[in-house]
Design a protein around this motif. Structure first.
Motif, PDB file in Angstrom:
ATOM      1  N   SER A 101       7.743  52.329 162.500  1.00 16.67           N
ATOM      2  CA  SER A 101       6.636  51.406 162.665  1.00 16.67           C
ATOM      3  C   SER A 101       5.439  52.195 163.178  1.00 16.67           C
ATOM      4  CB  SER A 101       7.020  50.285 163.633  1.00 16.67           C
ATOM      5  OG  SER A 101       7.292  50.822 164.913  1.00 16.67           O
ATOM      6  N   ARG A 102       4.418  51.501 163.621  1.00 17.85           N
ATOM      7  CA  ARG A 102       3.182  52.192 164.017  1.00 17.85           C
ATOM      8  C   ARG A 102       3.408  53.131 165.197  1.00 17.85           C
ATOM      9  NH1 ARG A 102      -2.660  49.270 165.163  1.00 17.85           N
ATOM     10  NH2 ARG A 102      -3.839  51.188 165.560  1.00 17.85           N
ATOM     11  N   TYR A 103       4.311  52.746 166.126  1.00 18.95           N
ATOM     12  CA  TYR A 103       4.434  53.510 167.369  1.00 18.95           C
ATOM     13  C   TYR A 103       5.778  54.185 167.556  1.00 18.95           C
ATOM     14  CZ  TYR A 103       0.223  50.907 168.534  1.00 18.95           C
ATOM     15  OH  TYR A 103      -1.030  50.368 168.521  1.00 18.95           O
ATOM     16  N   ARG A 104       6.799  53.810 166.802  1.00 18.69           N
ATOM     17  CA  ARG A 104       8.119  54.364 167.045  1.00 18.69           C
ATOM     18  C   ARG A 104       9.010  54.178 165.835  1.00 18.69           C
ATOM     19  NH1 ARG A 104      10.972  49.773 170.966  1.00 18.69           N
ATOM     20  NH2 ARG A 104      10.516  47.993 169.633  1.00 18.69           N
ATOM     21  N   THR A 105      10.155  54.845 165.906  1.00 25.74           N
ATOM     22  CA  THR A 105      11.211  54.664 164.911  1.00 25.74           C
ATOM     23  C   THR A 105      12.373  53.970 165.589  1.00 25.74           C
ATOM     24  OG1 THR A 105      10.555  56.644 163.696  1.00 25.74           O
ATOM     25  CG2 THR A 105      12.797  55.816 163.344  1.00 25.74           C
ATOM     26  N   MET A 106      12.857  52.930 164.964  1.00 28.79           N
ATOM     27  CA  MET A 106      13.895  52.122 165.580  1.00 28.79           C
ATOM     28  C   MET A 106      14.958  51.775 164.550  1.00 28.79           C
ATOM     29  SD  MET A 106      13.379  48.523 167.599  1.00 28.79           S
ATOM     30  CE  MET A 106      14.755  47.548 168.172  1.00 28.79           C
ATOM     31  N   ARG A 107      16.226  51.814 164.985  1.00 29.52           N
ATOM     32  CA  ARG A 107      17.321  51.478 164.085  1.00 29.52           C
ATOM     33  C   ARG A 107      17.491  49.964 164.030  1.00 29.52           C
ATOM     34  NH1 ARG A 107      22.635  54.936 163.406  1.00 29.52           N
ATOM     35  NH2 ARG A 107      20.988  56.106 162.333  1.00 29.52           N
ATOM     36  N   HIS A 108      17.550  49.465 162.823  1.00 31.31           N
ATOM     37  CA  HIS A 108      17.777  48.041 162.589  1.00 31.31           C
ATOM     38  C   HIS A 108      19.083  47.871 161.831  1.00 31.31           C
ATOM     39  CE1 HIS A 108      13.730  46.602 163.792  1.00 31.31           C
ATOM     40  NE2 HIS A 108      13.390  47.838 163.442  1.00 31.31           N
ATOM     41  N   TRP A 109      19.711  46.691 162.042  1.00 30.52           N
ATOM     42  CA  TRP A 109      20.999  46.397 161.427  1.00 30.52           C
ATOM     43  C   TRP A 109      20.940  45.099 160.631  1.00 30.52           C
ATOM     44  CZ3 TRP A 109      25.224  49.621 161.851  1.00 30.52           C
ATOM     45  CH2 TRP A 109      25.134  50.648 162.792  1.00 30.52           C
ATOM     46  N   GLY A 110      21.731  45.059 159.563  1.00 28.61           N
ATOM     47  CA  GLY A 110      21.910  43.824 158.839  1.00 28.61           C
ATOM     48  C   GLY A 110      22.920  42.939 159.553  1.00 28.61           C
ATOM     49  N   GLN A 111      23.123  41.749 159.000  1.00 24.62           N
ATOM     50  CA  GLN A 111      23.995  40.767 159.635  1.00 24.62           C
ATOM     51  C   GLN A 111      25.460  40.999 159.298  1.00 24.62           C
ATOM     52  OE1 GLN A 111      22.343  40.286 156.874  1.00 24.62           O
ATOM     53  NE2 GLN A 111      23.706  39.197 155.462  1.00 24.62           N
ATOM     54  N   GLY A 112      25.729  41.830 158.317  1.00 22.08           N
ATOM     55  CA  GLY A 112      27.102  42.127 157.922  1.00 22.08           C
ATOM     56  C   GLY A 112      27.538  41.306 156.728  1.00 22.08           C
ATOM     57  N   THR A 113      28.377  41.912 155.907  1.00 27.39           N
ATOM     58  CA  THR A 113      28.943  41.210 154.756  1.00 27.39           C
ATOM     59  C   THR A 113      30.424  41.555 154.673  1.00 27.39           C
ATOM     60  OG1 THR A 113      28.713  40.781 152.376  1.00 27.39           O
ATOM     61  CG2 THR A 113      28.345  43.054 153.090  1.00 27.39           C
ATOM     62  N   GLN A 114      31.241  40.543 154.445  1.00 32.35           N
ATOM     63  CA  GLN A 114      32.699  40.721 154.453  1.00 32.35           C
ATOM     64  C   GLN A 114      33.174  41.305 153.130  1.00 32.35           C
ATOM     65  OE1 GLN A 114      35.099  39.960 157.009  1.00 32.35           O
ATOM     66  NE2 GLN A 114      36.431  41.092 155.589  1.00 32.35           N
ATOM     67  N   VAL A 115      33.999  42.322 153.234  1.00 34.49           N
ATOM     68  CA  VAL A 115      34.693  42.885 152.073  1.00 34.49           C
ATOM     69  C   VAL A 115      36.190  42.757 152.342  1.00 34.49           C
ATOM     70  CG1 VAL A 115      35.206  44.971 150.778  1.00 34.49           C
ATOM     71  CG2 VAL A 115      32.852  44.464 151.443  1.00 34.49           C
ATOM     72  N   THR A 116      36.878  42.097 151.441  1.00 36.24           N
ATOM     73  CA  THR A 116      38.320  41.912 151.578  1.00 36.24           C
ATOM     74  C   THR A 116      39.002  42.439 150.322  1.00 36.24           C
ATOM     75  OG1 THR A 116      38.000  39.920 152.923  1.00 36.24           O
ATOM     76  CG2 THR A 116      40.183  40.275 151.974  1.00 36.24           C
ATOM     77  N   VAL A 117      39.941  43.362 150.532  1.00 41.62           N
ATOM     78  CA  VAL A 117      40.678  43.962 149.418  1.00 41.62           C
ATOM     79  C   VAL A 117      42.128  43.528 149.529  1.00 41.62           C
ATOM     80  CG1 VAL A 117      41.246  46.079 148.208  1.00 41.62           C
ATOM     81  CG2 VAL A 117      39.098  45.921 149.491  1.00 41.62           C
ATOM     82  N   SER A 118      42.598  42.826 148.534  1.00 41.78           N
ATOM     83  CA  SER A 118      43.978  42.340 148.544  1.00 41.78           C
ATOM     84  C   SER A 118      44.898  43.332 147.841  1.00 41.78           C
ATOM     85  CB  SER A 118      44.060  40.977 147.858  1.00 41.78           C
ATOM     86  OG  SER A 118      43.695  41.084 146.500  1.00 41.78           O
ATOM     87  N   SER A 119      46.129  43.386 148.314  1.00 42.06           N
ATOM     88  CA  SER A 119      47.093  44.335 147.734  1.00 42.06           C
ATOM     89  C   SER A 119      47.872  43.707 146.587  1.00 42.06           C
ATOM     90  CB  SER A 119      48.057  44.805 148.818  1.00 42.06           C
ATOM     91  OG  SER A 119      48.711  43.698 149.395  1.00 42.06           O
TER      92      SER A 119
END
Length: 119
Positions: A101-119
C-alpha cells in the motif's frame, strides 16, 4: 481495504484434479509474494506453494510434481492447479498476498476454501 476472495474448492475423488483461484481487490499499489497454505483438522497451517513477482516458485515436498502455482500480476490473481489429489490433501486452503500500500507492505489472507479428497 484489501480483500482476497478464493474459489474452486470442493469434493473430488482420489486421483482427480481441482483448480483454486484467488483474486485480490481494494487499494493495491502492488503485490509481492503470493501463496497458498492449508490447514487440516488438528494440524497447524502449512505452506503449500508460493510465488514471487518474477514467478519464482516454492512448493512443499508433499505436493511437488502434483500442484502448480501461477499468478497474473495484471489481474492480482493467484491460482493453484492440483492434480493427482490424495486423501491427505484434504484441508481448508487459504491464499495470501503481501500487498503493497502507500506506506507499508502487509500480508492479507483469504477466508479459506474447503478441499475434500475421498478415497
Amino acid at each position: 481495504q484489501v480483500q482476497l476472495v478464493e474459489s474452486g474448492g470442493g469434493l473430488v475423488q482420489a486421483g482427480g484434479s481441482l483448480r483454486l483461484s484467488c483474486a485480490a481487490s481494494g487499494i493495491i499499489f502492488g503485490i509481492d509474494a503470493m501463496g497458498w497454505y492449508r490447514q487440516a483438522p488438528g494440524n497447524q497451517r502449512e505452506l503449500v506453494a508460493a510465488i514471487t513477482t518474477s514467478s519464482t516458485t516454492n512448493y512443499a515436498d508433499s505436493v511437488k510434481g502434483r500442484f502448480t502455482i501461477s499468478r497474473d500480476n495484471a489481474k492480482n490473481t493467484v491460482n493453484l492447479q492440483m492434480n493427482s489429489l490424495k486423501p491427505e490433501d484434504t484441508a481448508v486452503y487459504y491464499c495470501n498476498a503481501d500487498v503493497v500500500s502507500r506506506y507499508r507492505t502487509m500480508r492479507h489472507w483469504g477466508q479459506g476454501t474447503q478441499v475434500t479428497v475421498s478415497s
